[in-house]
Design an enzyme around this catalytic site. Sequence first.
Site, mmCIF file in Angstrom:
data_model
loop_
_atom_site.group_PDB
_atom_site.id
_atom_site.type_symbol
_atom_site.label_atom_id
_atom_site.label_comp_id
_atom_site.label_asym_id
_atom_site.label_seq_id
_atom_site.Cartn_x
_atom_site.Cartn_y
_atom_site.Cartn_z
ATOM 1 N N TRP A 133 47.566 30.280 91.201
ATOM 2 C CA TRP A 133 48.152 31.531 90.683
ATOM 3 C C TRP A 133 48.776 31.322 89.308
ATOM 4 O O TRP A 133 49.881 31.762 89.037
ATOM 5 C CB TRP A 133 49.179 32.111 91.656
ATOM 6 N N LEU A 182 51.945 63.197 91.573
ATOM 7 C CA LEU A 182 50.623 63.427 91.003
ATOM 8 C C LEU A 182 49.572 63.772 92.051
ATOM 9 O O LEU A 182 48.453 64.151 91.702
ATOM 10 C CB LEU A 182 50.158 62.204 90.213
ATOM 11 N N PRO A 186 48.943 25.763 96.084
ATOM 12 C CA PRO A 186 48.415 26.595 97.166
ATOM 13 C C PRO A 186 49.338 26.683 98.381
ATOM 14 O O PRO A 186 49.434 27.733 99.012
ATOM 15 C CB PRO A 186 47.093 25.913 97.516
ATOM 16 N N GLU A 239 57.361 34.525 90.415
ATOM 17 C CA GLU A 239 58.600 34.015 89.808
ATOM 18 C C GLU A 239 59.816 34.315 90.678
ATOM 19 O O GLU A 239 60.874 34.720 90.204
ATOM 20 C CB GLU A 239 58.748 34.552 88.382
ATOM 21 N N LEU A 280 61.776 29.164 84.676
ATOM 22 C CA LEU A 280 61.569 30.368 85.474
ATOM 23 C C LEU A 280 62.675 31.387 85.234
ATOM 24 O O LEU A 280 62.420 32.602 85.207
ATOM 25 C CB LEU A 280 61.498 30.014 86.962
ATOM 26 N N THR A 335 60.076 35.455 94.991
ATOM 27 C CA THR A 335 59.866 36.647 95.807
ATOM 28 C C THR A 335 61.184 37.387 95.991
ATOM 29 O O THR A 335 62.267 36.838 95.788
ATOM 30 C CB THR A 335 59.313 36.278 97.187
ATOM 31 N N ARG A 389 62.130 35.177 84.331
ATOM 32 C CA ARG A 389 62.691 36.213 85.206
ATOM 33 C C ARG A 389 63.558 37.188 84.424
ATOM 34 O O ARG A 389 63.591 38.381 84.735
ATOM 35 C CB ARG A 389 63.521 35.558 86.310
#
Length: 394
Positions: free
Chosen positions: A172, A348, A144, A373, A249, A375, A253
Site C-alpha cells: 500500500w 444529489l 502486508p 496513516e 507520519l 486508522t 497526518r
Amino acid sequence: MAKDHGKAASAFELFAIDKLLSEEERAIRDTVRKFGEQALRPQIAEWFETATLPARELARELGKLGVLGMHLEGYGCAGTNAVSYGLACLELEAVDSGIRSLVSVQGSLAMYAIWAFGSEEQKQEWLPRMATGEAIGCFGLTEPDYGSNPAGMRTFAKRDGGDWVINGTKMWITNGSIADVAIVWARTDDGIRGFVVPTGTAGFSAREIKHKMSLRASVTSELVLDGVRLPASAVLPGARGLSGPLSCLNEARFGIVFGALGAAYDCLQTATSYAMDREVFGKPLAAYQLTQEKLANMALELGKGMLLALHLGRLKDDHRLAPEQISLGKLNNVREALRVARECRTILGANGITLEYPVIRHANNLESVLTYEGTSEIHTLVVGKALTGHAAFA
C-alpha cells in the site's frame, strides 16, 4: 447553467475563516486553488474513472507551483509555515484525495525523512530534485501483515561487510511504482533503521496495485526488496527505532487534518448548489426544512473542523503540537468529512453516484483516508491513552 443564488454563504464564510488567516496564507491558498481549478479539476473525473494519473508530469507542475516539501527549509523548498501547507493540502484534496496524497507522500514522508534524519550528502542529492518534482519519492513502512503495528515488521537489513542487504515486502505504498527513491524502514540487529533506496538498485521491484475502488487517481504499489545491496551511506543517520517513521507520519497526518476538509467542502458546495437549482414539487430542494437541516449540520461540522485544523496549525508553527493532538485532528476531521460526503450524496439523489459530480468520488477516497496513516481505531486509542495513561493497543 447554474442560477445566481445571490448572497448564499459557504461554510467557511459563515465561520469567517478568512479573518483568521494572514494575507500570505490567503494568497498561497488562492494560488493552489487556481491551479486546481485550471490544471486538475477538468481531468480528475476521467483519471479516477480510468484509474490513471500522469504522475510524473503532475509532479513537475506541482514542483513549479512550489508545494512539494513546501513546509521544509532550504534545499529548494519554499519554507512556508504549517498553516499554509495545510491550506494547500485542503485545496488539493478539494480536487481529489489522490492529488493531495501524491504531494503529502512526496513532501511529508519521503522528503521530510531525508530532511529530518538524512546526512548532508543525502539531502543535497535528493531534496532539490524532489522539490522540483524531477525526482519522486515513496515511503516504505507498511507491510502486508503489519499496518497498525509497524513494530512487527519483517523486512530485515543485515550487515555484509561494509554494505547492507535488505529483504522484505512493503504494501500500500503511494507513488511506489513511479518513485526514483524509496525511504525503506527495516529491522536490523540494532533496531529499526531507515534506508535511502534508489529504485534502480538491483533486487528492488514495485508492482502497481490494481482494482481499487478508492484513490483511483493515485499510484499505489507493493514494494519487493530481494537482496537489495546498499552502501553504508544509504542509512538515515538521524533515525533509530520507530520514532523516526512515526514522526514522518505525524507530518503527513497533519496535512490530512486540513486535506479531508477540502474533500468535504467540495461536496458541500456541490450539494448546496445542486439543491438550489433542483426543483422538487414546484420549489427548490434547498427551500425544504429537511434539506436545510442537512446543509446546516454539515456546515457546522465543517466549520468546527476548520477551526480545529487552524488551531493545530498555529500550535505546530509555535512548535507546541503534540502527536495526540494530531490524532485528535485526523480522527475528527476525516470522520466528519466522510459523513459530509455521504450526506451530500443523499441530496444529489441518483445524480450523486455519477462522476458528473465529485461527491461519490470524494466519498470513496475518504474511505481510504479514514484508514491510512493511522486508522480511526488507532487514533481513538491514542486519544484514549492521552486521557487515561493506559495503552490499549493490544
